[in-house]
Motif scaffolding. Structure first.
Motif, PDB file in Angstrom:
ATOM      1  N   GLU A  30     -24.733  31.338  28.646  1.00  0.00           N
ATOM      2  CA  GLU A  30     -23.837  32.264  27.937  1.00  0.00           C
ATOM      3  C   GLU A  30     -23.433  31.750  26.562  1.00  0.00           C
ATOM      4  N   ASN A  31     -23.712  30.471  26.256  1.00  0.00           N
ATOM      5  CA  ASN A  31     -23.454  29.920  24.922  1.00  0.00           C
ATOM      6  C   ASN A  31     -24.691  29.989  24.031  1.00  0.00           C
ATOM      7  N   ALA A  32     -25.699  30.739  24.456  1.00  0.00           N
ATOM      8  CA  ALA A  32     -26.963  30.925  23.743  1.00  0.00           C
ATOM      9  C   ALA A  32     -27.772  29.629  23.640  1.00  0.00           C
ATOM     10  N   MET A  33     -27.517  28.668  24.511  1.00  0.00           N
ATOM     11  CA  MET A  33     -28.320  27.447  24.563  1.00  0.00           C
ATOM     12  C   MET A  33     -29.478  27.677  25.523  1.00  0.00           C
ATOM     13  N   ARG A  34     -30.672  27.369  25.046  1.00  0.00           N
ATOM     14  CA  ARG A  34     -31.869  27.567  25.869  1.00  0.00           C
ATOM     15  C   ARG A  34     -32.262  26.272  26.561  1.00  0.00           C
ATOM     16  N   GLU A 112     -28.915  35.418  42.395  1.00  0.00           N
ATOM     17  CA  GLU A 112     -28.785  36.357  41.295  1.00  0.00           C
ATOM     18  C   GLU A 112     -27.422  37.017  41.240  1.00  0.00           C
ATOM     19  N   SER A 113     -26.978  37.288  40.026  1.00  0.00           N
ATOM     20  CA  SER A 113     -25.931  38.279  39.799  1.00  0.00           C
ATOM     21  C   SER A 113     -26.614  39.620  39.593  1.00  0.00           C
ATOM     22  N   TYR A 114     -27.773  39.566  38.926  1.00  0.00           N
ATOM     23  CA  TYR A 114     -28.593  40.753  38.693  1.00  0.00           C
ATOM     24  C   TYR A 114     -30.032  40.299  38.524  1.00  0.00           C
ATOM     25  N   GLY A 115     -30.941  40.978  39.177  1.00  0.00           N
ATOM     26  CA  GLY A 115     -32.358  40.702  38.972  1.00  0.00           C
ATOM     27  C   GLY A 115     -32.931  39.716  39.965  1.00  0.00           C
ATOM     28  N   VAL A 116     -33.586  38.704  39.454  1.00  0.00           N
ATOM     29  CA  VAL A 116     -34.437  37.828  40.246  1.00  0.00           C
ATOM     30  C   VAL A 116     -33.643  36.944  41.226  1.00  0.00           C
ATOM     31  N   TYR A 117     -34.190  36.862  42.444  1.00  0.00           N
ATOM     32  CA  TYR A 117     -33.756  35.893  43.448  1.00  0.00           C
ATOM     33  C   TYR A 117     -34.977  35.032  43.723  1.00  0.00           C
ATOM     34  N   GLY A 118     -34.776  33.728  43.884  1.00  0.00           N
ATOM     35  CA  GLY A 118     -35.929  32.876  44.129  1.00  0.00           C
ATOM     36  C   GLY A 118     -35.613  31.668  44.977  1.00  0.00           C
ATOM     37  N   VAL A 119     -36.661  31.181  45.660  1.00  0.00           N
ATOM     38  CA  VAL A 119     -36.599  29.940  46.428  1.00  0.00           C
ATOM     39  C   VAL A 119     -37.874  29.163  46.123  1.00  0.00           C
ATOM     40  N   PHE A 120     -37.713  27.869  45.878  1.00  0.00           N
ATOM     41  CA  PHE A 120     -38.836  26.988  45.564  1.00  0.00           C
ATOM     42  C   PHE A 120     -38.760  25.756  46.453  1.00  0.00           C
ATOM     43  N   LEU A 121     -39.894  25.328  46.965  1.00  0.00           N
ATOM     44  CA  LEU A 121     -40.021  24.056  47.661  1.00  0.00           C
ATOM     45  C   LEU A 121     -40.834  23.161  46.742  1.00  0.00           C
ATOM     46  N   CYS A 122     -40.221  22.077  46.255  1.00  0.00           N
ATOM     47  CA  CYS A 122     -40.897  21.228  45.272  1.00  0.00           C
ATOM     48  C   CYS A 122     -40.483  19.776  45.471  1.00  0.00           C
ATOM     49  N   GLU A 123     -41.133  18.879  44.703  1.00  0.00           N
ATOM     50  CA  GLU A 123     -40.820  17.455  44.825  1.00  0.00           C
ATOM     51  C   GLU A 123     -39.550  17.085  44.065  1.00  0.00           C
ATOM     52  N   THR A 124     -39.399  17.603  42.858  1.00  0.00           N
ATOM     53  CA  THR A 124     -38.244  17.253  42.045  1.00  0.00           C
ATOM     54  C   THR A 124     -38.082  18.276  40.932  1.00  0.00           C
ATOM     55  N   TYR A 125     -37.022  18.133  40.167  1.00  0.00           N
ATOM     56  CA  TYR A 125     -36.784  19.024  39.040  1.00  0.00           C
ATOM     57  C   TYR A 125     -36.202  18.218  37.887  1.00  0.00           C
ATOM     58  N   SER A 126     -36.306  18.773  36.692  1.00  0.00           N
ATOM     59  CA  SER A 126     -35.635  18.207  35.530  1.00  0.00           C
ATOM     60  C   SER A 126     -35.155  19.355  34.665  1.00  0.00           C
ATOM     61  N   ILE A 127     -34.113  19.078  33.891  1.00  0.00           N
ATOM     62  CA  ILE A 127     -33.538  20.060  32.996  1.00  0.00           C
ATOM     63  C   ILE A 127     -33.677  19.536  31.585  1.00  0.00           C
ATOM     64  N   ILE A 128     -34.220  20.363  30.703  1.00  0.00           N
ATOM     65  CA  ILE A 128     -34.442  19.973  29.322  1.00  0.00           C
ATOM     66  C   ILE A 128     -33.860  21.023  28.403  1.00  0.00           C
ATOM     67  N   LEU A 129     -33.102  20.577  27.433  1.00  0.00           N
ATOM     68  CA  LEU A 129     -32.639  21.478  26.381  1.00  0.00           C
ATOM     69  C   LEU A 129     -33.873  21.855  25.582  1.00  0.00           C
ATOM     70  N   GLU A 130     -34.102  23.142  25.344  1.00  0.00           N
ATOM     71  CA  GLU A 130     -35.370  23.597  24.763  1.00  0.00           C
ATOM     72  C   GLU A 130     -35.660  22.935  23.415  1.00  0.00           C
ATOM     73  N   SER A 131     -34.658  22.650  22.593  1.00  0.00           N
ATOM     74  CA  SER A 131     -34.905  21.999  21.314  1.00  0.00           C
ATOM     75  C   SER A 131     -35.427  20.587  21.486  1.00  0.00           C
ATOM     76  N   GLU A 132     -35.114  19.935  22.633  1.00  0.00           N
ATOM     77  CA  GLU A 132     -35.644  18.611  22.929  1.00  0.00           C
ATOM     78  C   GLU A 132     -37.137  18.651  23.247  1.00  0.00           C
ATOM     79  N   ASN A 133     -37.610  19.804  23.667  1.00  0.00           N
ATOM     80  CA  ASN A 133     -38.994  19.966  24.084  1.00  0.00           C
ATOM     81  C   ASN A 133     -39.920  20.241  22.919  1.00  0.00           C
ATOM     82  N   ALA A 134     -39.389  20.597  21.751  1.00  0.00           N
ATOM     83  CA  ALA A 134     -40.207  20.972  20.596  1.00  0.00           C
ATOM     84  C   ALA A 134     -40.931  19.800  20.000  1.00  0.00           C
TER      85      ALA A 134
END
Length: 134
Positions: A30-34, A112-134
């Motif tokens: 909601e702060n427009a951060m990707r 979801e609040s609206y739209g997509v609901y999902g479930v994933f079975l995976c080994e791990t996850y990471s979160i990256i600020l999109e500008s860090e990925n450029a």
């Protein structure tokens, strides 16, 4: 269970599925951060109701840390694999539950609040600020 609090009311604006079995979720909060949420080595996934404008209520990460989480894990596996509770005693399901218990796998749930609901079975996850990925 661990909730990723930074993504309440975030919009999922894209999903990439790679041949390597990695999945990337593209979110804007909601702060427009990707952000990118990278799910590593996804064994199985299910997404329902993907639309234009997918608003997340919360994202939960499940490990089986105590007996209360086993029921939630079983319910998510039933959803993920389209199986009934009677199938939970099958060897292949018990094998997956064992891998979640020993932290080889995690379950990621998009609520979801609206739209997509999902479930994933995976080994791990990471979160990256999109500008860090450029």
């Amino acid at each position: 269970m661990y909730t990723l609090n930074d993504f309440h009311d975030a919009n999922i604006y894209g999903i990439e599925v790679h041949a390597s079995k990695d999945v990337v979720l593209f979110l804007e909060n909601e702060n427009a951060m990707r952000h990118l949420i990278k799910l590593k080595n996804v064994e199985c996934m299910k997404l329902n109701n993907f639309r234009l404008g997918n608003i997340i209520f919360e994202i939960n990460i499940y490990h089986i840390d105590d007996s209360t989480e086993i029921k939630t894990t079983e319910n998510l596996l039933c959803t993920l694999y389209d199986i009934n509770k009677e199938n939970l005693s099958e060897k292949w399901v018990k094998n997956i539950i064992g891998k979640i218990k020993n932290n080889s796998y995690i379950l990621v749930e998009l609520i979801e609040s609206y739209g997509v609901y999902g479930v994933f079975l995976c080994e791990t996850y990471s979160i990256i600020l999109e500008s860090e990925n450029a």
